[in-house]
Scaffold this active site. Structure first.
Site, PDB file in Angstrom:
ATOM      1  N   TYR A   1      -2.233  -0.159  10.090  1.00  0.00           N
ATOM      2  CA  TYR A   1      -2.237  -0.541   8.675  1.00  0.00           C
ATOM      3  C   TYR A   1      -0.927  -0.136   8.010  1.00  0.00           C
ATOM      4  O   TYR A   1      -0.322  -0.921   7.269  1.00  0.00           O
ATOM      5  CB  TYR A   1      -3.423   0.118   7.968  1.00  0.00           C
ATOM      6  CG  TYR A   1      -3.616  -0.342   6.551  1.00  0.00           C
ATOM      7  CD1 TYR A   1      -4.164  -1.583   6.261  1.00  0.00           C
ATOM      8  CD2 TYR A   1      -3.263   0.481   5.480  1.00  0.00           C
ATOM      9  CE1 TYR A   1      -4.351  -2.012   4.963  1.00  0.00           C
ATOM     10  CE2 TYR A   1      -3.445   0.068   4.169  1.00  0.00           C
ATOM     11  CZ  TYR A   1      -3.992  -1.172   3.919  1.00  0.00           C
ATOM     12  OH  TYR A   1      -4.173  -1.591   2.620  1.00  0.00           O
TER      13      TYR A   1
ATOM     14  N   SER B   1       0.834  -1.202   0.000  1.00  0.00           N
ATOM     15  CA  SER B   1       0.000   0.000   0.000  1.00  0.00           C
ATOM     16  C   SER B   1       0.863   1.243   0.000  1.00  0.00           C
ATOM     17  O   SER B   1       1.952   1.273   0.586  1.00  0.00           O
ATOM     18  CB  SER B   1      -0.900   0.024   1.234  1.00  0.00           C
ATOM     19  OG  SER B   1      -1.586   1.260   1.339  1.00  0.00           O
TER      20      SER B   1
END
Length: 250
Positions: A155, A142
């Site tokens: 995250y 990501s």
């Protein structure tokens, strides 16, 4: 003859997190390109729904990528069904709602890191045990792991860790001619980013901070994975390829 960047005919491909979002998009794209698929997710019902829309006859493996022995079971079933594995896409992942470090429950932190990072490690480990020269391990990373965003500490840490894991695995598996790469995705209107996309304030903020001025769409997703799964990327390993429309530039 080498494979083109879209020719997956005969390639045996595992896609984790295939029951929805990006995983479903990847399953559809690789199926259309002729791959023999192994689809992995927690929900057998979701996998069956995805499989019903494909032209091929994929192997369905319902289970938790964090569970001891589950990934090895998937690998064994792929070997039994298709004779081996050429590509393993570590795509299963979870994302929390936005929360400050004070608000983040330690149990939520552990769950995110366990799925996104430990699950990736276990999948790559299982793949490496059965892959031969020319194998490909692809990790869904990501842009948040490259450019962390407040409120997404768990995250960001899990995805940054997966990028580092890719570099370590690339060094270990390189002598066996197995490549390992990550795709650092930006903000897409599918999968984990969908609930952000429905928030007009966040949607506009992200679009304004993206060089192309828009969110990514499902059509923007498969190409990089097909490239990394093919012979066209034979000399690419240990890399994190950013697919974010220029979000990380601004």
């Amino acid at each position: 003859m080498g494979f083109t960047n879209t020719d997956m005919a005969g390639r045996r491909v595992v896609v984790t997190g295939a029951g929805r979002g990006l995983g479903r998009v990847l399953a559809t794209a690789f199926d259309a390109a002729g791959a023999q698929l192994g689809l992995v997710a927690r929900s057998e019902q979701a996998l069956t729904k995805v499989a019903s829309a494909l032209e091929g006859d994929p192997l369905i493996c319902a289970g938790d990528v964090r569970a001891d022995g589950f990934n090895e079971s998937v690998a064994e079933q792929m070997v039994d069904r298709f004779g081996g594995i050429d590509v393993w896409i570590c795509n299963a992942g979870v994302s929390p709602e936005v929360a400050t470090v004070e608000e983040t429950d330690p149990a939520v932190w552990r769950d995110i890191v366990d799925v996104n990072l430990t699950g990736t490690f276990l999948g790559a480990r299982a793949a490496a045990k059965v892959m031969e020269a020319g194998g490909r391990i692809i990790v869904t990373g990501s842009v948040v792991g490259v450019r962390p965003r407040g409120g997404l500490a768990a995250y960001a840490a899990s995805k940054s860790g997966s990028h580092a894991l890719v570099q370590a695995l690339a060094q270990e598996l390189g002598p066996r001619e197995i490549t390992v790469n990550a795709v650092a995705l930006g903000w897409f209107d599918t999968g984990l980013g969908a609930h952000w996309h429905r928030d007009s304030e966040r949607e506009n903020d992200i679009a304004q901070h993206t060089a192309l001025g828009r969110w990514g769409t499902p059509e923007d997703l498969p190409g990089i994975y097909l490239f990394l799964a093919s012979q066209a990327s034979a000399y690419v390993t240990g890399s994190t390829l950013t697919v974010d429309g220029g979000y990380s530039l601004l």
